[in-house]
Enzyme design. Structure first.
Site, PDB file in Angstrom:
ATOM      1  N   LYS A 174      34.439  41.733  31.712  1.00 14.96           N
ATOM      2  CA  LYS A 174      35.051  43.064  31.704  1.00 14.96           C
ATOM      3  C   LYS A 174      34.102  44.108  31.162  1.00 14.96           C
ATOM      4  O   LYS A 174      34.144  45.264  31.584  1.00 14.96           O
ATOM      5  CB  LYS A 174      36.362  43.054  30.904  1.00 14.96           C
ATOM      6  CG  LYS A 174      37.486  42.351  31.645  1.00 14.96           C
ATOM      7  CD  LYS A 174      38.838  42.951  31.329  1.00 14.96           C
ATOM      8  CE  LYS A 174      39.924  42.325  32.183  1.00 14.96           C
ATOM      9  NZ  LYS A 174      41.268  42.656  31.776  1.00 14.96           N
ATOM     10  N   LYS A 193      37.123  34.191  41.899  1.00 15.56           N
ATOM     11  CA  LYS A 193      38.586  34.177  41.747  1.00 15.56           C
ATOM     12  C   LYS A 193      39.224  35.403  42.399  1.00 15.56           C
ATOM     13  O   LYS A 193      38.633  36.495  42.400  1.00 15.56           O
ATOM     14  CB  LYS A 193      38.836  34.095  40.227  1.00 15.56           C
ATOM     15  CG  LYS A 193      39.996  34.783  39.697  1.00 15.56           C
ATOM     16  CD  LYS A 193      40.041  34.742  38.192  1.00 15.56           C
ATOM     17  CE  LYS A 193      40.127  36.184  37.696  1.00 15.56           C
ATOM     18  NZ  LYS A 193      40.771  36.416  36.457  1.00 15.56           N
ATOM     19  N   LYS A 201      42.997  41.228  40.856  1.00 17.42           N
ATOM     20  CA  LYS A 201      43.682  42.464  41.235  1.00 17.42           C
ATOM     21  C   LYS A 201      42.722  43.645  41.259  1.00 17.42           C
ATOM     22  O   LYS A 201      42.995  44.660  41.872  1.00 17.42           O
ATOM     23  CB  LYS A 201      44.888  42.743  40.341  1.00 17.42           C
ATOM     24  CG  LYS A 201      44.739  42.502  38.867  1.00 17.42           C
ATOM     25  CD  LYS A 201      46.116  42.584  38.161  1.00 17.42           C
ATOM     26  CE  LYS A 201      46.193  41.647  36.977  1.00 17.42           C
ATOM     27  NZ  LYS A 201      47.510  41.428  36.455  1.00 17.42           N
TER      28      LYS A 201
END
Ligand code: TYM
Length: 339
Positions: free
Chosen positions: A120, A202, A205
């Site tokens: 992140k 993966k 979203k």
């Protein structure tokens, strides 16, 4: 790992999801579908982890709408709020309080090793805030407040659960038995649904490629289109094998929504091309999600019901969380609150 069945007291399950916009098929198959199935056999407590969501900047009106929609969607997926307290994390202040305390028992080096923090901070280099760094201590607080035995999550949360155990063990070592040590409960199939466009990564979203991920609330025609465009390989044979990441991923999704085994899927598509296979996976997903869409449309219209549900969920959750927080504060040596 399968959760053990007990004869006496039911084991406690806790899990949460961030209401950060789209809830994906990965979230659903990796976590939510499991949450629903566990409600009869366990004492389940579920939350929308909205405090975690602000580690990435949110637009207030959209954030509020996302949270309400996520709440309605989870009810539509099958969370029964009478059986399983289902609340919004920011409405139970014990989470933030325990998170602060646990921050003081979590090492800088431990947080620095978290792969989600590394990912992140790479994605949002202009906003590497302290909350993003201490995110796992808040997640530990979420779990430990309810003395959870099991935490149903996808593979990407495994490292955070291991850290939760380490923090709990450290605290118990210093002050005596306070927290139960939780285990992750990760499904055999669906624990890591991959991107439809790059099946080595993966499904997420936040993927910028709209064809890479399926939202649970996507329209059937969009779901079909995305599956038809899913990346496969040049072998044109539906079988599970190393290196066939796209096909393996589609087979996993098909198993999750139909219950069919790899052998059954291979037999079903023997001699057929990927076109048929991809369309079948798309249709099975659409059919699986159809009742969820219908229920979502009903819940989202009923804001009063949703508000009453999350208010009740917060009350039930708080009654449990308060006990753990009090115990922790006493052990650490805070003056006892007499009011
Ligand atoms: P979040 O909101 O990113 O994801 C919610 C759940 O979905 C799972 N998941 C996946 N499973 C399979 N394949 C995928 N592609 C996929 N993508 C996501 C996640 O593993 C997760 O189980 N930190 C958590 C939320 C949280 C939490 C907690 C979870 C806050 N406190 C306490 C458990 C216990 C998160 O961001 O999940």
């Amino acid at each position: 790992m399968e959760p053990e069945k007990t004869q006496n007291a039911k084991k406690v399950i806790f899990s949460a999801i961030q209401p950060s916009g789209t809830i994906t098929l990965g979230n659903y198959l990796g976590a939510l579908k499991n949450w629903i199935g566990l409600q009869d056999e366990y004492d389940c407590i579920y939350a929308l982890a909205d405090l975690h969501t602000i580690t990435v900047r949110q637009e207030p009106a959209k954030f509020r709408r996302n949270a309400l929609e996520a709440y309605a969607l989870l009810l539509a997926c099958g969370i029964d709020p009478q059986k399983s307290p289902f609340f919004v994390q920011s409405q139970v202040s014990e989470h933030a309080q325990l998170a602060w305390i646990l921050n003081c028992y979590t090492q800088f080096g431990e947080l620095q090793r978290m792969t989600q923090f590394k990912d992140k901070s790479q994605k949002h280099p202009d906003n590497i805030n302290a909350g993003l760094f201490t995110y796992p201590s808040l997640m530990a607080a979420d779990i430990l407040l309810y003395q959870a035995d099991l935490v149903p999550v996808g593979v990407d949360q495994k490292q955070h659960i291991e850290l939760t155990r380490n923090i709990a063990e450290r605290f118990n070592g210093l002050y005596g038995q306070t927290f139960k040590l939780p285990d992750g409960y990760i499904p055999k199939t669906g624990a890591k649904i991959m991107s439809l466009q790059d099946p080595t990564h993966k499904m997420s979203k936040s993927d910028e490629n709209v064809n890479a991920s399926i939202a649970v609330l996507d329209r059937p025609e969009d779901i079909m289109r995305k599956f038809k465009r899913a990346v496969t390989d040049s072998e044109a044979c539906v079988r599970r094998a190393p290196g066939k990441d796209g096909v393996n991923n589609l087979m996993g999704i098909y198993t999750c929504v139909t219950g069919r085994t790899d052998e059954q899927i291979e037999a079903e598509f023997a001699g057929k091309g990927y076109g048929d296979f991809k369309a079948a996976v798309g249709e099975a997903v659409v059919e699986h999600l159809r009742p969820i869409h219908e229920k979502f449309d009903e819940y989202i219209k009923n804001k009063d019901y949703l508000e009453a549900c999350y208010a009740q969920g917060a009350q039930k959750a708080e009654a449990i969380a308060r006990k753990t927080l009090r115990k922790v504060m006493k052990k650490v040596g805070f003056l006892q609150q007499k009011f």
